[in-house]
Design a protein around this motif. Structure first.
Motif, PDB file in Angstrom:
ATOM      1  N   ASP A 187       2.332 -10.112 -29.709  1.00 18.82           N
ATOM      2  CA  ASP A 187       3.493 -10.946 -28.891  1.00 18.82           C
ATOM      3  C   ASP A 187       3.123 -11.639 -27.709  1.00 18.82           C
ATOM      4  OD1 ASP A 187       5.324 -10.781 -30.865  1.00 18.82           O
ATOM      5  OD2 ASP A 187       6.648  -9.408 -29.943  1.00 18.82           O
ATOM      6  N   ARG A 188       2.168 -10.737 -26.920  1.00 19.35           N
ATOM      7  CA  ARG A 188       1.766 -11.201 -25.490  1.00 19.35           C
ATOM      8  C   ARG A 188       2.849 -10.923 -24.707  1.00 19.35           C
ATOM      9  NH1 ARG A 188      -1.600 -16.851 -26.120  1.00 19.35           N
ATOM     10  NH2 ARG A 188      -3.197 -16.307 -27.434  1.00 19.35           N
ATOM     11  N   ASP A 189       3.555 -10.223 -25.021  1.00 13.25           N
ATOM     12  CA  ASP A 189       4.863  -9.805 -24.408  1.00 13.25           C
ATOM     13  C   ASP A 189       5.405  -8.241 -24.863  1.00 13.25           C
ATOM     14  OD1 ASP A 189       7.436  -8.993 -23.260  1.00 13.25           O
ATOM     15  OD2 ASP A 189       8.074 -10.766 -23.504  1.00 13.25           O
ATOM     16  N   ASP A 190       5.131  -6.980 -24.280  1.00 12.45           N
ATOM     17  CA  ASP A 190       5.113  -5.727 -24.858  1.00 12.45           C
ATOM     18  C   ASP A 190       6.680  -5.418 -25.235  1.00 12.45           C
ATOM     19  OD1 ASP A 190       5.211  -3.663 -21.800  1.00 12.45           O
ATOM     20  OD2 ASP A 190       5.709  -5.801 -21.933  1.00 12.45           O
ATOM     21  N   TYR A 191       7.606  -6.221 -24.529  1.00 15.85           N
ATOM     22  CA  TYR A 191       9.129  -5.663 -25.006  1.00 15.85           C
ATOM     23  C   TYR A 191       9.631  -6.923 -25.666  1.00 15.85           C
ATOM     24  CZ  TYR A 191       8.765  -1.536 -22.543  1.00 15.85           C
ATOM     25  OH  TYR A 191       8.557  -0.207 -21.793  1.00 15.85           O
ATOM     26  N   ARG A 192       9.157  -7.923 -26.057  1.00 18.26           N
ATOM     27  CA  ARG A 192       9.608  -8.960 -27.087  1.00 18.26           C
ATOM     28  C   ARG A 192      10.697  -8.561 -27.990  1.00 18.26           C
ATOM     29  NH1 ARG A 192       6.751 -14.666 -27.132  1.00 18.26           N
ATOM     30  NH2 ARG A 192       5.571 -13.831 -29.062  1.00 18.26           N
ATOM     31  N   ARG A 193       9.699  -7.960 -29.080  1.00 18.48           N
ATOM     32  CA  ARG A 193      10.235  -7.597 -30.590  1.00 18.48           C
ATOM     33  C   ARG A 193      11.516  -6.418 -30.135  1.00 18.48           C
ATOM     34  NH1 ARG A 193       9.762 -11.329 -34.220  1.00 18.48           N
ATOM     35  NH2 ARG A 193      10.310  -9.856 -35.886  1.00 18.48           N
ATOM     36  N   PRO A 194      11.036  -5.359 -29.491  1.00 16.57           N
ATOM     37  CA  PRO A 194      11.913  -4.477 -29.332  1.00 16.57           C
ATOM     38  C   PRO A 194      13.337  -4.750 -28.665  1.00 16.57           C
ATOM     39  CG  PRO A 194       9.878  -3.357 -28.742  1.00 16.57           C
ATOM     40  CD  PRO A 194       9.869  -4.775 -28.864  1.00 16.57           C
ATOM     41  N   ALA A 195      12.975  -5.600 -27.498  1.00 14.32           N
ATOM     42  CA  ALA A 195      14.155  -6.136 -26.632  1.00 14.32           C
ATOM     43  C   ALA A 195      15.174  -7.098 -27.486  1.00 14.32           C
ATOM     44  CB  ALA A 195      13.665  -6.838 -25.479  1.00 14.32           C
ATOM     45  N   SER A 196      14.622  -7.983 -28.377  1.00 16.83           N
ATOM     46  CA  SER A 196      15.325  -8.867 -29.350  1.00 16.83           C
ATOM     47  C   SER A 196      15.987  -8.312 -30.147  1.00 16.83           C
ATOM     48  CB  SER A 196      14.378 -10.032 -29.913  1.00 16.83           C
ATOM     49  OG  SER A 196      13.326  -9.238 -30.770  1.00 16.83           O
ATOM     50  N   LEU A 197      15.306  -7.039 -30.963  1.00 18.20           N
ATOM     51  CA  LEU A 197      16.145  -6.662 -31.651  1.00 18.20           C
ATOM     52  C   LEU A 197      17.268  -5.555 -31.282  1.00 18.20           C
ATOM     53  CD1 LEU A 197      16.267  -5.319 -34.731  1.00 18.20           C
ATOM     54  CD2 LEU A 197      14.625  -3.639 -34.295  1.00 18.20           C
ATOM     55  N   GLN A 198      17.075  -5.134 -29.928  1.00 21.09           N
ATOM     56  CA  GLN A 198      18.105  -4.528 -29.515  1.00 21.09           C
ATOM     57  C   GLN A 198      19.321  -5.334 -29.130  1.00 21.09           C
ATOM     58  OE1 GLN A 198      17.513  -1.355 -26.396  1.00 21.09           O
ATOM     59  NE2 GLN A 198      18.443  -2.563 -25.118  1.00 21.09           N
ATOM     60  N   ILE A 199      19.080  -6.464 -28.653  1.00 18.48           N
ATOM     61  CA  ILE A 199      20.142  -7.646 -28.411  1.00 18.48           C
ATOM     62  C   ILE A 199      21.015  -7.775 -29.702  1.00 18.48           C
ATOM     63  CG2 ILE A 199      20.492  -9.893 -27.796  1.00 18.48           C
ATOM     64  CD1 ILE A 199      17.911  -9.701 -26.025  1.00 18.48           C
ATOM     65  N   HIS A 200      20.197  -8.127 -31.006  1.00 18.19           N
ATOM     66  CA  HIS A 200      20.688  -8.432 -32.155  1.00 18.19           C
ATOM     67  C   HIS A 200      21.690  -6.955 -32.591  1.00 18.19           C
ATOM     68  CE1 HIS A 200      18.952 -11.910 -33.413  1.00 18.19           C
ATOM     69  NE2 HIS A 200      17.751 -11.551 -33.109  1.00 18.19           N
ATOM     70  N   LEU A 201      21.355  -5.768 -32.620  1.00 20.36           N
ATOM     71  CA  LEU A 201      22.027  -4.639 -32.928  1.00 20.36           C
ATOM     72  C   LEU A 201      23.208  -4.374 -32.098  1.00 20.36           C
ATOM     73  CD1 LEU A 201      18.861  -2.320 -34.121  1.00 20.36           C
ATOM     74  CD2 LEU A 201      20.445  -3.926 -35.690  1.00 20.36           C
ATOM     75  N   ALA A 202      22.906  -4.568 -30.703  1.00 21.58           N
ATOM     76  CA  ALA A 202      24.131  -4.232 -29.649  1.00 21.58           C
ATOM     77  C   ALA A 202      25.292  -5.230 -29.941  1.00 21.58           C
ATOM     78  CB  ALA A 202      23.615  -4.515 -28.315  1.00 21.58           C
ATOM     79  N   ASP A 203      24.955  -6.572 -30.417  1.00 23.08           N
ATOM     80  CA  ASP A 203      25.900  -7.653 -30.612  1.00 23.08           C
ATOM     81  C   ASP A 203      26.482  -7.314 -31.840  1.00 23.08           C
ATOM     82  OD1 ASP A 203      26.891 -10.200 -30.096  1.00 23.08           O
ATOM     83  OD2 ASP A 203      26.169 -10.850 -31.720  1.00 23.08           O
ATOM     84  N   ALA A 204      25.771  -6.647 -32.750  1.00 29.83           N
ATOM     85  CA  ALA A 204      26.751  -6.331 -34.078  1.00 29.83           C
ATOM     86  C   ALA A 204      27.321  -5.053 -33.953  1.00 29.83           C
ATOM     87  CB  ALA A 204      25.292  -6.025 -35.110  1.00 29.83           C
ATOM     88  N   PHE A 205      27.113  -4.036 -33.146  1.00 32.80           N
ATOM     89  CA  PHE A 205      27.586  -2.611 -33.224  1.00 32.80           C
ATOM     90  C   PHE A 205      27.921  -2.559 -31.499  1.00 32.80           C
ATOM     91  CE2 PHE A 205      24.338  -2.631 -36.682  1.00 32.80           C
ATOM     92  CZ  PHE A 205      25.365  -2.625 -37.745  1.00 32.80           C
ATOM     93  N   PRO A 206      28.725  -3.233 -30.846  1.00 30.92           N
ATOM     94  CA  PRO A 206      28.993  -3.037 -29.414  1.00 30.92           C
ATOM     95  C   PRO A 206      29.505  -1.549 -29.119  1.00 30.92           C
ATOM     96  CG  PRO A 206      30.514  -4.549 -30.194  1.00 30.92           C
ATOM     97  CD  PRO A 206      29.470  -4.407 -31.182  1.00 30.92           C
ATOM     98  N   ASP A 207      30.531  -1.158 -29.970  1.00 31.40           N
ATOM     99  CA  ASP A 207      31.001   0.229 -29.617  1.00 31.40           C
ATOM    100  C   ASP A 207      29.979   1.257 -29.613  1.00 31.40           C
ATOM    101  OD1 ASP A 207      33.458  -1.231 -29.486  1.00 31.40           O
ATOM    102  OD2 ASP A 207      33.901  -0.448 -31.574  1.00 31.40           O
ATOM    103  N   THR A 208      29.178   1.208 -30.543  1.00 29.96           N
ATOM    104  CA  THR A 208      27.999   2.341 -30.739  1.00 29.96           C
ATOM    105  C   THR A 208      26.848   2.050 -29.270  1.00 29.96           C
ATOM    106  OG1 THR A 208      27.941   2.447 -32.908  1.00 29.96           O
ATOM    107  CG2 THR A 208      26.054   3.228 -32.207  1.00 29.96           C
ATOM    108  N   PHE A 209      26.944   0.746 -29.026  1.00 33.68           N
ATOM    109  CA  PHE A 209      25.959   0.683 -27.949  1.00 33.68           C
ATOM    110  C   PHE A 209      26.308   1.183 -26.751  1.00 33.68           C
ATOM    111  CE2 PHE A 209      24.572  -2.393 -24.571  1.00 33.68           C
ATOM    112  CZ  PHE A 209      23.201  -2.192 -24.522  1.00 33.68           C
ATOM    113  N   PHE A 210      27.793   0.792 -26.264  1.00 34.49           N
ATOM    114  CA  PHE A 210      28.248   1.409 -25.159  1.00 34.49           C
ATOM    115  C   PHE A 210      28.577   2.842 -25.045  1.00 34.49           C
ATOM    116  CE2 PHE A 210      29.046  -3.135 -24.532  1.00 34.49           C
ATOM    117  CZ  PHE A 210      28.516  -3.540 -23.319  1.00 34.49           C
ATOM    118  N   ASP A 211      28.822   3.499 -26.223  1.00 35.45           N
ATOM    119  CA  ASP A 211      29.015   4.885 -26.305  1.00 35.45           C
ATOM    120  C   ASP A 211      27.615   5.607 -26.189  1.00 35.45           C
ATOM    121  OD1 ASP A 211      31.439   4.692 -26.919  1.00 35.45           O
ATOM    122  OD2 ASP A 211      31.386   4.879 -28.915  1.00 35.45           O
ATOM    123  N   GLU A 212      26.480   5.063 -26.653  1.00 34.87           N
ATOM    124  CA  GLU A 212      25.435   5.751 -26.447  1.00 34.87           C
ATOM    125  C   GLU A 212      24.738   5.668 -25.250  1.00 34.87           C
ATOM    126  OE1 GLU A 212      22.929   7.111 -28.825  1.00 34.87           O
ATOM    127  OE2 GLU A 212      24.986   7.341 -30.016  1.00 34.87           O
TER     128      GLU A 212
END
Length: 290
Positions: free
Chosen positions: A58-83
Motif C-alpha cells: 500500500d505504501r501506507d501502513d494504515y490505508r487498508r485497516p483504516a478504510s475498513l474501519q470506516i466502512h464498518l463503523a458507518d455500517a454499525f455506528p452503535d457498536t462503534f461508539f459503544d466499543e
C-alpha cells in the motif's frame, strides 16, 4: 476460536491483502467484524496479516485497516461508539474514522482530542468538527488559527461551519500579510459570508491592478492544450475560483484566482494550443483590507 470468528479473521486477512470483495462478507457477519477489527488494531488480538507486507503493498501502513474501519463503523455506528466508550484506549485509534461519520456521538472525542498534544490528533479533530461541529465550536476552532501545525484544517473547518463569529478571526488572518495562508483565509472568509448571507459590514478594498496568468514552464518544451475555460472578459471572480484548465503530455495546470477581481482579458479558448510562459488570462484584482 469459534467458526464465526475464524471466518471473520479469514475475511479480514483477505481484505487487508487487497480483496475488496471481502467487505461484503464482513458486513454480512455484522457488528462482530467491527469488534474483531478494533480488538486487533488495539493489540488485543493477533492479526492474520503481516503489516510490513501491507506497507509494501500500500505504501501506507494504515490505508487498508483504516478504510475498513470506516466502512464498518458507518455500517454499525452503535457498536462503534459503544466499543470506544467502553475502552478509552481505543480513542486515539478511532480519531481517523470520526471525520467520516456524521454522528453527534463523535463530539466528545473530537472536543477532547482538539486539546491533544499530538498535532495529528488535533488535525483529525478539526476535520471531524467540520462534519459534526456546530457554531458552539467556532471559538475553539478559531483559536487553532494561531497553531501552525493545524491552522490549515482550522481554516477549512471554519469555512464549513459558516458561523458569523468566524468573520473577525478570518479577516485578521487575511489582512495580516500577503502569504498563501492569508489568501486562503480570504477564501474561507468569503465562504463564511456567503453562508451568513452578506458581510457583517461593508468591506474595504485596495486595488492591486492587473494580474497576469501564464502557462507555467514544466521543462519539456511541450505546448499546452486548453481543456476548459470558465471565464470571459468582464466577469467577476472570487479568490480561489477556478478560471481555466490547461494540459499537456505530463501534467494538468489549473489557473486559479489568487484574489477577487474582474477578468479583463482572455486570450485562450477550448482547444487552443499555447506555448509555455504565454500570458493567457488577465484579472484586475483587489485585496480586502477591512
Amino acid at each position: 476460536m469459534d467458526l464465526v470468528l475464524e471466518e471473520i479473521d479469514s475475511l479480514l486477512t483477505d481484505y487487508m491483502y487487497g480483496d475488496d470483495g471481502a467487505l461484503g462478507g464482513l458486513l454480512a457477519a455484522g457488528p462482530a467484524s467491527l469488534r474483531r477489527l478494533l480488538a486487533i488494531r488495539a493489540g488485543r488480538a493477533e492479526p492474520g496479516w503481516d503489516m510490513a507486507e501491507i506497507m509494501r503493498r500500500d505504501r501506507d501502513d494504515y490505508r487498508r485497516p483504516a478504510s475498513l474501519q470506516i466502512h464498518l463503523a458507518d455500517a454499525f455506528p452503535d457498536t462503534f461508539f459503544d466499543e470506544v466508550a467502553e475502552d478509552p484506549a481505543h480513542e486515539p485509534m478511532v480519531m481517523e474514522t470520526l471525520q467520516y461519520l456524521k454522528d453527534q456521538r463523535a463530539l466528545p472525542f473530537l472536543e477532547r482530542q482538539l486539546l491533544s498534544r499530538c498535532p495529528e490528533y488535533r488535525r483529525q479533530a478539526l476535520r471531524g468538527l467540520a462534519v459534526n461541529g456546530t457554531a458552539d465550536h467556532t471559538e475553539a476552532i478559531a483559536a487553532c488559527l494561531a497553531d501552525p501545525e493545524v491552522r490549515s484544517e482550522a481554516l477549512n473547518t471554519l469555512a464549513r461551519l459558516g458561523d458569523a463569529r468566524a468573520v473577525g478571526p478570518l479577516l485578521r488572518e487575511h489582512t495580516a500579510d500577503d502569504s498563501s495562508f492569508a489568501r486562503r483565509a480570504g477564501v474561507a472568509l468569503d465562504q463564511v459570508e456567503q453562508r451568513i448571507g452578506e458581510p457583517l459590514a461593508p468591506p474595504l478594498w485596495r486595488e492591486l491592478g492587473p494580474v497576469t496568468f501564464t502557462a507555467a514552464t514544466v521543462g519539456l518544451g511541450v505546448p499546452w492544450n486548453v481543456a476548459e475555460v470558465l471565464v470571459e472578459p468582464g466577469q467577476p471572480v472570487r479568490a480561489g475560483e477556478l478560471m481555466a484548465t490547461l494540459s499537456n503530455d505530463a501534467i494538468d495546470q489549473e489557473l486559479i484566482a489568487d484574489w477577487p477581481g474582474t477578468v479583463t482579458e482572455v486570450r485562450i479558448a477550448v482547444g487552443d494550443e499555447i506555448p509555455e510562459k504565454a500570458v493567457v488570462l488577465v484579472v484586475n484584482c483587489r485585496r480586502r483590507i477591512g
